[in-house]
Write an enzyme that holds these catalytic residues in place. Sequence first.
Site, PDB file in Angstrom:
ATOM      1  N   TRP A 103       0.825  -1.211   0.000  1.00  0.00           N
ATOM      2  CA  TRP A 103       0.000   0.000   0.000  1.00  0.00           C
ATOM      3  C   TRP A 103       0.857   1.257   0.000  1.00  0.00           C
ATOM      4  O   TRP A 103       0.488   2.266  -0.591  1.00  0.00           O
ATOM      5  CB  TRP A 103      -0.982  -0.011   1.173  1.00  0.00           C
ATOM      6  CG  TRP A 103      -1.913  -1.175   1.098  1.00  0.00           C
ATOM      7  CD1 TRP A 103      -2.026  -2.210   1.987  1.00  0.00           C
ATOM      8  CD2 TRP A 103      -2.871  -1.460   0.049  1.00  0.00           C
ATOM      9  NE1 TRP A 103      -2.987  -3.105   1.560  1.00  0.00           N
ATOM     10  CE2 TRP A 103      -3.514  -2.667   0.376  1.00  0.00           C
ATOM     11  CE3 TRP A 103      -3.228  -0.810  -1.133  1.00  0.00           C
ATOM     12  CZ2 TRP A 103      -4.494  -3.242  -0.431  1.00  0.00           C
ATOM     13  CZ3 TRP A 103      -4.199  -1.369  -1.941  1.00  0.00           C
ATOM     14  CH2 TRP A 103      -4.818  -2.572  -1.587  1.00  0.00           C
ATOM     15  N   ASP A 172      -1.852   6.553   6.186  1.00  0.00           N
ATOM     16  CA  ASP A 172      -2.874   5.596   5.756  1.00  0.00           C
ATOM     17  C   ASP A 172      -3.150   4.684   6.955  1.00  0.00           C
ATOM     18  O   ASP A 172      -2.341   3.827   7.287  1.00  0.00           O
ATOM     19  CB  ASP A 172      -2.331   4.797   4.564  1.00  0.00           C
ATOM     20  CG  ASP A 172      -3.309   3.728   4.069  1.00  0.00           C
ATOM     21  OD1 ASP A 172      -4.352   3.514   4.716  1.00  0.00           O
ATOM     22  OD2 ASP A 172      -3.003   3.103   3.036  1.00  0.00           O
ATOM     23  N   LYS A 196     -12.112  -2.109   6.579  1.00  0.00           N
ATOM     24  CA  LYS A 196     -11.279  -2.979   7.417  1.00  0.00           C
ATOM     25  C   LYS A 196     -11.782  -2.930   8.857  1.00  0.00           C
ATOM     26  O   LYS A 196     -12.139  -3.949   9.428  1.00  0.00           O
ATOM     27  CB  LYS A 196      -9.806  -2.547   7.366  1.00  0.00           C
ATOM     28  CG  LYS A 196      -9.205  -2.347   5.976  1.00  0.00           C
ATOM     29  CD  LYS A 196      -9.087  -3.602   5.196  1.00  0.00           C
ATOM     30  CE  LYS A 196      -8.620  -3.542   3.748  1.00  0.00           C
ATOM     31  NZ  LYS A 196      -7.726  -2.552   3.271  1.00  0.00           N
TER      32      LYS A 196
HETATM   33  C1  LIG Z   1      -7.118  -2.193   1.966  1.00  0.00           C
HETATM   34  C2  LIG Z   1      -6.115  -1.116   2.068  1.00  0.00           C
HETATM   35  C3  LIG Z   1      -6.033  -0.087   1.118  1.00  0.00           C
HETATM   36  C4  LIG Z   1      -6.882  -0.051  -0.142  1.00  0.00           C
HETATM   37  O1  LIG Z   1      -8.186   0.295   0.136  1.00  0.00           O
HETATM   38  P1  LIG Z   1      -9.249   0.526  -1.048  1.00  0.00           P
HETATM   39  O2  LIG Z   1     -10.392   1.147  -0.312  1.00  0.00           O
HETATM   40  O3  LIG Z   1      -9.554  -0.813  -1.616  1.00  0.00           O
HETATM   41  O4  LIG Z   1      -8.642   1.436  -2.049  1.00  0.00           O
HETATM   42  C5  LIG Z   1      -5.105   0.918   1.327  1.00  0.00           C
HETATM   43  N1  LIG Z   1      -4.300   0.914   2.397  1.00  0.00           N
HETATM   44  C6  LIG Z   1      -4.343  -0.059   3.322  1.00  0.00           C
HETATM   45  C7  LIG Z   1      -3.420  -0.003   4.496  1.00  0.00           C
HETATM   46  C8  LIG Z   1      -5.254  -1.102   3.190  1.00  0.00           C
HETATM   47  O5  LIG Z   1      -5.294  -2.076   4.117  1.00  0.00           O
END
Ligand SMILES: *Cc1c(COP(=O)(O)O)cnc(C)c1O
Length: 360
Positions: A103, A172, A196
Amino acid sequence: MPERIYNFSPGPATLPQEVLAQAGRDIVNYNNTGMSLIELSHRSKDFMAVAEETESLLRELLNVPDNYKVLFLQGGASTQFAMIPMNLLGNGKSATYLNTGTWAKKAIKEANIIAGADVAYSSEDSSFNHVPAQDDYTVAPDSEYVYFVSNNTIYGTQFKQFPQSEKMLVCDMSSDILSREIDIKPFGLIFAGAQKNMGPAGATVVIIRDDLLDCTPDSVPTMFRYKTHADKGSMFNTPPCFAIYVIGLVLKWLKNTGGVAEIEKINREKAALLYQAIDQTDFFKGHAREDSRSMMNITFNLPTPELESKLVADALEAGFSGLKGHRSIGGLRASIYNAFPRQGVVDLVEFMAEFERKNG
Ligand SMILES: *Cc1c(COP(=O)(O)O)cnc(C)c1O
């Protein structure tokens, strides 16, 4: 109705059963309006109240200071990889990025399309099995921000301590927001896809310091400007209504559970149970270095890929779903976000011991 199983999926991930039951009722008839919750106008009094409550719960649970805006956007966490540099890196500015996994790499790629990403650290050579310590990298003096991924969902690593810098942090937090207490003040921006640890797919939460809303270059189109959404309380266009509503239910559940401090204790306990099970035998081997272990995604291997496949298959039969590791590293991954019940971890640990007795 089939019995509910334990869902270790990394995302979309398990949600509290009472939240699902409430959403099920409201999807047929919301609050005796005679309409479904997903039929409500986003400008209606009923939905405005839902959106306001969701935002205020998030502010309360995360202790968000008044000089930060909370936005509910679409496009997933991945859209933020581009939106952040589009808004914050105008006029040849650059930023420091810590490459701790898939990511982070994707965010670096987008930053380099728009501006300059200075990758000050990478753990790629050691299959992303750790996150850096403070003195493992230096932040360039002309950096606008330090970007990092607090929890690396795929590799099962997590920053125990956030980077310390004079520069603002941009993070993030998709896979560990609301899992532990944090101080928002060092951050210029935090974002997290809901699917998540917060709710269903479809909404991305952005927490942004309000002075940053004014530094977007004029060349950035309307929908990609944070200010557009901040000025309209995330209602510039139709917001992800259903996702915002479910996030609200999850936040109420979290508050009733005792809030972030309490869930952090529970999360620590759950993760410790699994890591103990992995550490007490050579049959299982953790992927993440001990100092970097995630409380949310526990990644581990067995002696052979065949045994790993067998464990995934046997586990599924025993009522444990979603344990297969990400295709980029293989092995196993147990994702145990806030809503994942402690009993599911206890049962998995027992199942793993039994599996070793039979196959070890
Ligand atoms: C799942 C995830 C993403 C991507 O998320 P999307 O909503 O599918 O774009 C980005 N960063 C992390 C840390 C993730 O776990």
